[in-house]
Scaffold this motif. Structure first.
Motif, PDB file in Angstrom:
ATOM      1  N   TYR A  61       0.941  -1.186   0.034  1.00 46.39           N
ATOM      2  CA  TYR A  61       0.072   0.121  -0.039  1.00 46.39           C
ATOM      3  C   TYR A  61       0.937   1.305   0.144  1.00 46.39           C
ATOM      4  CZ  TYR A  61      -3.534   3.261   1.066  1.00 46.39           C
ATOM      5  OH  TYR A  61      -4.227   4.473   1.347  1.00 46.39           O
ATOM      6  N   CYS A 121      -2.567   1.790 -13.233  1.00 48.92           N
ATOM      7  CA  CYS A 121      -3.072   0.559 -13.010  1.00 48.92           C
ATOM      8  C   CYS A 121      -2.299  -0.309 -11.856  1.00 48.92           C
ATOM      9  CB  CYS A 121      -2.913  -0.259 -14.288  1.00 48.92           C
ATOM     10  SG  CYS A 121      -4.126   0.215 -15.578  1.00 48.92           S
ATOM     11  N   VAL A 122      -0.852  -0.190 -11.657  1.00 49.40           N
ATOM     12  CA  VAL A 122      -0.152  -1.037 -10.960  1.00 49.40           C
ATOM     13  C   VAL A 122      -0.548  -0.219  -9.447  1.00 49.40           C
ATOM     14  CG1 VAL A 122       1.936  -1.515  -9.744  1.00 49.40           C
ATOM     15  CG2 VAL A 122       1.377  -1.794 -12.279  1.00 49.40           C
ATOM     16  N   GLU A 124      -3.171   1.625  -8.846  1.00 46.97           N
ATOM     17  CA  GLU A 124      -4.644   1.153  -8.121  1.00 46.97           C
ATOM     18  C   GLU A 124      -4.426  -0.225  -7.651  1.00 46.97           C
ATOM     19  OE1 GLU A 124      -8.873   1.392 -10.099  1.00 46.97           O
ATOM     20  OE2 GLU A 124      -7.248   0.866 -11.446  1.00 46.97           O
ATOM     21  N   LYS A 125      -3.861  -0.972  -7.928  1.00 51.56           N
ATOM     22  CA  LYS A 125      -3.846  -2.340  -7.655  1.00 51.56           C
ATOM     23  C   LYS A 125      -3.218  -2.224  -6.074  1.00 51.56           C
ATOM     24  CE  LYS A 125      -4.698  -4.782 -11.696  1.00 51.56           C
ATOM     25  NZ  LYS A 125      -3.941  -5.498 -12.919  1.00 51.56           N
ATOM     26  N   CYS A 126      -2.016  -1.698  -6.009  1.00 46.64           N
ATOM     27  CA  CYS A 126      -1.544  -1.529  -4.690  1.00 46.64           C
ATOM     28  C   CYS A 126      -2.349  -0.838  -3.429  1.00 46.64           C
ATOM     29  CB  CYS A 126      -0.107  -0.795  -4.730  1.00 46.64           C
ATOM     30  SG  CYS A 126       1.185  -1.776  -5.790  1.00 46.64           S
ATOM     31  N   SER A 128      -5.601  -0.948  -2.998  1.00 47.80           N
ATOM     32  CA  SER A 128      -6.889  -1.437  -2.727  1.00 47.80           C
ATOM     33  C   SER A 128      -6.947  -1.395  -1.260  1.00 47.80           C
ATOM     34  CB  SER A 128      -6.930  -3.128  -3.302  1.00 47.80           C
ATOM     35  OG  SER A 128      -8.138  -3.576  -2.839  1.00 47.80           O
ATOM     36  N   LYS A 133      -6.942  -8.019  -1.999  1.00 52.17           N
ATOM     37  CA  LYS A 133      -7.022  -7.689  -3.334  1.00 52.17           C
ATOM     38  C   LYS A 133      -5.799  -7.010  -4.035  1.00 52.17           C
ATOM     39  CE  LYS A 133     -11.925  -7.527  -3.601  1.00 52.17           C
ATOM     40  NZ  LYS A 133     -13.251  -6.754  -3.754  1.00 52.17           N
ATOM     41  N   GLN A 134      -4.812  -6.556  -2.968  1.00 53.65           N
ATOM     42  CA  GLN A 134      -3.677  -5.688  -3.323  1.00 53.65           C
ATOM     43  C   GLN A 134      -2.679  -6.642  -4.225  1.00 53.65           C
ATOM     44  OE1 GLN A 134      -2.113  -4.546   0.255  1.00 53.65           O
ATOM     45  NE2 GLN A 134      -3.389  -2.602   0.494  1.00 53.65           N
ATOM     46  N   LEU A 135      -1.965  -6.292  -4.939  1.00 53.12           N
ATOM     47  CA  LEU A 135      -0.900  -7.113  -5.679  1.00 53.12           C
ATOM     48  C   LEU A 135       0.079  -7.464  -4.797  1.00 53.12           C
ATOM     49  CD1 LEU A 135      -0.081  -5.183  -8.910  1.00 53.12           C
ATOM     50  CD2 LEU A 135      -1.146  -7.231  -8.798  1.00 53.12           C
TER      51      LEU A 135
END
Length: 143
Positions: A61, A121-122, A124-126, A128, A133-135
């Motif tokens: 995060y 995009c990366v 956003e996924k970090c 979450s 749901k995080q990468l």
């Protein structure tokens, strides 16, 4: 993780420093120890802020926040955000898929727009709210 902990060497490789965030504190009464994680406001993962428990993905995060700073050119508490944190400001744009409005206009002409959108995009996924749901950081590094 925050920008002050990221160093760049002469070969432009990023290095992380200062992992002194976890501290063991002795309590005088029973000599038990507990680990206290010190975090910087603006980089704190929601699950840590709510529970006080650090997970493996807590730093993912924080990395997402740093990535968002690089993309937007804004600080975590920038005046331009009008009292919101950087993540609070960015969440509606991310949810709407309004990625171009996140990118700092000063870097659009000097960087590949497709790579900048990929970075969004990366990030956003970090970022979450749900840590599951995080990468995982292994996927962030490969992505």
């Amino acid at each position: 993780m925050r920008p002050n902990n990221i160093l760049v060497n002469h070969d432009y490789e990023a290095l992380l420093e200062d992992f002194g965030l976890a501290r063991t504190q002795q309590e005088d009464s029973d000599h038990s120890s507990e680990t206290i994680v010190v975090r910087t406001l603006g980089y704190v993962a929601p699950e840590y802020a709510e529970s006080g428990k650090a997970y493996k993905r807590t730093d993912v995060y924080s990395f997402g926040v740093v990535l968002l700073q690089l993309i937007t050119g804004l600080e975590t508490t920038d005046k331009e955000l009008k009292g919101k944190s950087l993540v609070e400001w960015a969440r509606p744009l991310l949810k709407e898929g309004n990625y171009p409005d996140l990118i700092d206009k000063r870097i659009v002409d000097s960087h590949d727009v497709h790579q900048l959108l990929w970075m969004v995009c990366v990030a956003e996924k970090c970022l979450s709210k749900d840590p599951h749901k995080q990468l995982p950081m292994e996927n962030v590094c490969v992505a």
